[in-house]
Design a protein around this motif. Structure first.
Motif, mmCIF file in Angstrom:
data_model
loop_
_atom_site.group_PDB
_atom_site.id
_atom_site.type_symbol
_atom_site.label_atom_id
_atom_site.label_comp_id
_atom_site.label_asym_id
_atom_site.label_seq_id
_atom_site.Cartn_x
_atom_site.Cartn_y
_atom_site.Cartn_z
ATOM 1 N N TRP A 1 4.434 -6.931 -7.730
ATOM 2 C CA TRP A 1 5.259 -7.454 -8.817
ATOM 3 C C TRP A 1 4.534 -8.537 -9.624
ATOM 4 N N LEU A 2 3.286 -8.842 -9.234
ATOM 5 C CA LEU A 2 2.517 -9.862 -9.928
ATOM 6 C C LEU A 2 1.740 -9.263 -11.101
ATOM 7 N N ASP A 3 1.400 -10.107 -12.058
ATOM 8 C CA ASP A 3 0.544 -9.663 -13.158
ATOM 9 C C ASP A 3 -0.861 -9.344 -12.659
ATOM 10 N N ARG A 4 -1.306 -10.116 -11.657
ATOM 11 C CA ARG A 4 -2.638 -9.918 -11.103
ATOM 12 C C ARG A 4 -2.652 -10.472 -9.679
ATOM 13 N N ILE A 5 -3.132 -9.697 -8.730
ATOM 14 C CA ILE A 5 -3.170 -10.190 -7.357
ATOM 15 C C ILE A 5 -4.392 -11.081 -7.168
ATOM 16 N N ALA A 6 -4.358 -11.903 -6.101
ATOM 17 C CA ALA A 6 -5.472 -12.795 -5.821
ATOM 18 C C ALA A 6 -6.715 -11.978 -5.464
ATOM 19 N N PRO A 7 -7.907 -12.401 -5.906
ATOM 20 C CA PRO A 7 -9.131 -11.655 -5.588
ATOM 21 C C PRO A 7 -9.333 -11.458 -4.084
ATOM 22 N N LEU A 8 -9.011 -12.487 -3.286
ATOM 23 C CA LEU A 8 -9.186 -12.363 -1.835
ATOM 24 C C LEU A 8 -8.244 -11.309 -1.257
ATOM 25 N N THR A 9 -7.039 -11.212 -1.811
ATOM 26 C CA THR A 9 -6.097 -10.192 -1.345
ATOM 27 C C THR A 9 -6.662 -8.798 -1.617
ATOM 28 N N PRO B 1 0.836 -1.205 0.000
ATOM 29 C CA PRO B 1 0.000 0.000 0.000
ATOM 30 C C PRO B 1 0.873 1.258 0.000
ATOM 31 N N LEU B 2 0.662 2.119 -1.001
ATOM 32 C CA LEU B 2 1.513 3.293 -1.161
ATOM 33 C C LEU B 2 0.829 4.594 -0.792
ATOM 34 N N LEU B 3 -0.442 4.752 -1.242
ATOM 35 C CA LEU B 3 -1.082 6.053 -1.131
ATOM 36 C C LEU B 3 -2.591 5.874 -1.050
ATOM 37 N N LEU B 4 -3.227 6.577 -0.113
ATOM 38 C CA LEU B 4 -4.685 6.563 0.013
ATOM 39 C C LEU B 4 -5.180 7.987 -0.202
ATOM 40 N N ALA B 5 -5.902 8.190 -1.299
ATOM 41 C CA ALA B 5 -6.384 9.539 -1.615
ATOM 42 C C ALA B 5 -7.637 9.433 -2.473
ATOM 43 N N ASN B 6 -8.630 10.287 -2.144
ATOM 44 C CA ASN B 6 -9.871 10.363 -2.932
ATOM 45 C C ASN B 6 -10.567 9.006 -3.046
ATOM 46 N N GLY B 7 -10.491 8.233 -1.945
ATOM 47 C CA GLY B 7 -11.176 6.940 -1.933
ATOM 48 C C GLY B 7 -10.517 5.869 -2.777
ATOM 49 N N VAL B 8 -9.268 6.092 -3.179
ATOM 50 C CA VAL B 8 -8.532 5.107 -3.983
ATOM 51 C C VAL B 8 -7.214 4.786 -3.296
ATOM 52 N N LEU B 9 -6.929 3.490 -3.150
ATOM 53 C CA LEU B 9 -5.685 3.023 -2.553
ATOM 54 C C LEU B 9 -4.740 2.573 -3.668
ATOM 55 N N THR B 10 -3.590 3.243 -3.788
ATOM 56 C CA THR B 10 -2.586 2.845 -4.769
ATOM 57 C C THR B 10 -1.711 1.757 -4.157
ATOM 58 N N VAL B 11 -1.609 0.629 -4.852
ATOM 59 C CA VAL B 11 -0.907 -0.548 -4.333
ATOM 60 C C VAL B 11 0.113 -1.012 -5.368
ATOM 61 N N ALA B 12 1.366 -1.181 -4.943
ATOM 62 C CA ALA B 12 2.410 -1.721 -5.827
ATOM 63 C C ALA B 12 2.461 -3.238 -5.681
ATOM 64 N N LEU C 1 -7.774 -5.890 1.220
ATOM 65 C CA LEU C 1 -7.255 -4.529 1.223
ATOM 66 C C LEU C 1 -8.386 -3.505 1.120
ATOM 67 N N GLN C 2 -9.378 -3.794 0.279
ATOM 68 C CA GLN C 2 -10.514 -2.881 0.161
ATOM 69 C C GLN C 2 -11.260 -2.765 1.491
ATOM 70 N N LEU C 3 -11.391 -3.900 2.192
ATOM 71 C CA LEU C 3 -12.079 -3.889 3.485
ATOM 72 C C LEU C 3 -11.275 -3.140 4.526
ATOM 73 N N ALA C 4 -9.942 -3.346 4.529
ATOM 74 C CA ALA C 4 -9.094 -2.712 5.538
ATOM 75 C C ALA C 4 -9.049 -1.199 5.371
ATOM 76 N N PHE C 5 -9.074 -0.714 4.125
ATOM 77 C CA PHE C 5 -8.911 0.719 3.892
ATOM 78 C C PHE C 5 -10.204 1.409 3.443
ATOM 79 N N GLY C 6 -11.232 0.619 3.121
ATOM 80 C CA GLY C 6 -12.483 1.219 2.656
ATOM 81 C C GLY C 6 -12.304 2.014 1.383
ATOM 82 N N ALA C 7 -11.531 1.468 0.461
ATOM 83 C CA ALA C 7 -11.219 2.210 -0.766
ATOM 84 C C ALA C 7 -11.110 1.256 -1.943
ATOM 85 N N GLU C 8 -11.275 1.801 -3.155
ATOM 86 C CA GLU C 8 -11.014 1.035 -4.368
ATOM 87 C C GLU C 8 -9.508 0.901 -4.571
#
Length: 524
Positions: A66-74, A53-64, A78-85
């Motif tokens: 190295w995978l092509d696609r993260i697991a849906p549960l992951t 998790p890098l940045l939380l702004a305007n209801g959007v969490l920027t996440v770095a 993260l959306q639940l923990a931060f309340g953001a897209e």
């Protein structure tokens, strides 16, 4: 980062989608400016799921990631923990892992930070002063286990090939070999010397009570979801023991011949030599010059599934799928010579011999080439022509050397200038004395000024320089006449062989390496 910039980033892509819309520089800047966000999961959880998790702004969490696609549960967690897209951005794995520990873990998650925070008083003195049971207990204590793991992890992140732990009167000195050169690393306090050496011995299944004799072992680790093989060597010294760990990262992958950096004409000639149905092709150079990597690249190029390929190696460094590989084990009588003799009864087409060390192995290899097999092997010589005289010195008949050897490739590895701090400069006086720079038209060269990406060395990564000798009729006649290596060298150069130094200058002109590197690995 400012709110307008954050808003612009959040509009780049929607949640759960792979993001390549940001440049590498933008992502690096985000990670450099990252601060811990309230409510973030633990560093271990973030590393396990490959997210930062890098940045939380305007209801959007920027996440770095190295995978092509993260697991849906992951993503859901993260959306639940931060309340953001989520806005996912791609970054390189080592940088993300390092940033996770820097931002979301305490200082003790780096070896240097952990060492600074250690206040262990037990185990003061040499291993001889500690009872064996106490030594085992110390070696299995959590801080010691964690510190040894961190030293190996950080060595892998630094792209080190070896970790050196040297015992001195004032404690244990740790150094990493990165790009062929030793660099200092965090060293543990003196009171942990015995415990750390014993921990490594336990991992390698060595005798921790034996400190008078050299020992060799092997460790198989899975660190940060990476499979790593570690070869361990210990020798007694004046103050304790010296331990060297050779790191073989199974996840790094093998390099193909086309990625080794050969000049196009050299690669074409080498390809012609290895696709012949029989004969000997030798790769020469000192230890650590990449000979095995070149041979593996040749095997990968030759392998089609229609031929029988066998190898005998000491030890087997990387597994080649679909290729039976025989490790040398001299304790039970499996030597290069005995294994090679057995391989001839296995109906092979191509045989890779890790090294020709003795007369018996050399003679069997030449006989195998005479009877219709392609033999790939290595020799320890300084240049390509000397390999021919070395075979003669090992007792191989001159007519056999002349008729079976098709090509000899000598190689070295030069460090590559770091692309992040690369800058033009004038050649120094030392280089001017060693090269005729006016004839070479080298008024400007390149060098690295030093930055975090290259650990302030100015270099990052290595590339090969090559000297390829192709046996023609004249060379075969002169070899059969037992000419010296200098005569053979002059003849090969006259036939068009590019020397190691000339190939290094090719890379200097291209801005890949420096004159100092060429001088270091290919002195006249």
């Amino acid at each position: 980062m400012s709110e307008p910039k954050a808003a612009a980033l959040t509009a780049a892509m929607s949640a759960h989608e792979s993001a390549d819309v940001l440049s590498t520089a933008q992502v690096d800047a985000l990670m450099l400016d990252a601060q811990p966000l309230a409510g973030a999961p633990s560093a271990d959880w973030l590393e396990q799921h490959a997210v930062l998790p890098l940045l939380l702004a305007n209801g959007v969490l920027t996440v770095a990631t190295w995978l092509d696609r993260i697991a849906p549960l992951t993503g859901d967690d993260l959306q639940l923990a931060f309340g953001a897209e989520l806005l996912l951005v791609r970054a390189r794995e080592p940088e993300v892992r390092r940033a996770i520990r820097r931002v979301y873990a305490p200082d003790a998650t780096t070896a240097e930070g952990m060492i600074a925070g250690l206040t262990i008083g037990a185990g003061v003195g040499s291993a001889d002063d500690i009872a064996l049971d106490d030594l085992v207990h110390l070696a299995n204590e959590a801080p010691v286990v964690r510190l040894v793991n961190l030293l190996i992890i950080e060595a892998l992140e630094a792209r080190a090939s070896d970790v050196h732990l040297e015992g001195y009167a004032d404690g244990l000195q740790v150094r990493y070999r990165v790009d062929g050169v030793l660099q200092p690393a965090p060293s543990p306090p003196p009171q942990l010397t015995a415990a750390i050496v014993s921990r490594i011995k336990i991992m390698a299944e060595l005798d921790i009570a034996e400190r008078r004799l050299p020992q060799d072992g092997r460790i198989r680790l899975r660190l940060q979801n990476r499979q790593v093989d570690v070869r361990v060597s210990t020798v007694p010294t004046l103050h304790g023991e010296s331990v060297v760990l050779r790191l073989l990262d199974k996840e790094r992958g093998r390099i193909s011949l086309t990625e080794l950096g050969m000049a196009e004409d050299t690669l074409a000639l080498f390809h012609e030599a290895i696709v012949r149905p029989h004969g000997i092709v030798l790769v020469t150079g000192p230890t650590g010059s990449g000979k095995t990597t070149t041979l593996y690249g040749a095997i990968e190029l030759l392998r089609t599934g229609r031929e029988k390929i066998l190898t005998v190696e000491d030890p087997v460094e990387y597994e080649l799928p679909g290729v039976p590989q025989i490790p040398v084990n001299e304790r039970v009588g499996v030597t290069f010579a005995s294994a090679l003799r057995s391989l001839l009864r296995q109906d092979p087409d191509i045989m890779l011999v890790g090294e020709i060390r003795d007369a018996e192995t050399a003679n069997i290899a030449t006989q195998a080439a005479l009877t219709g097999h392609l033999v790939l092997s290595t020799l320890h010589t300084n240049d390509a022509p000397t390999a021919l005289t070395r075979l003669l010195d090992l007792g191989v008949a001159s007519y056999l050397v002349a008729s079976t050897v098709d090509a000899v490739l000598a190689q070295r590895l030069v460090r590559v200038i770091c692309t992040h701090c690369k800058a033009p400069t004038k050649p120094d006086q030392g280089a001017a004395r060693s090269f005729d720079l006016s004839a070479l038209h080298l008024d400007t060269v390149w060098k690295g000024t030093g930055c975090d990406q290259c650990r302030n060395t100015g270099y990052r990564g290595r590339q090969g320089v090559y000297e390829l000798l192709i046996m023609d009729n004249q060379l075969r006649l002169e070899t059969q006449a037992r000419r010296g290596s200098e005569e053979l060298r002059a003849l090969a150069i006259a036939s068009g062989m590019r020397t190691l130094r000339d190939d290094g200058l090719r890379l200097v002109r291209a801005g890949v390496t420096t004159l100092d590197e060429v001088l270091r690995v290919a002195r006249a």
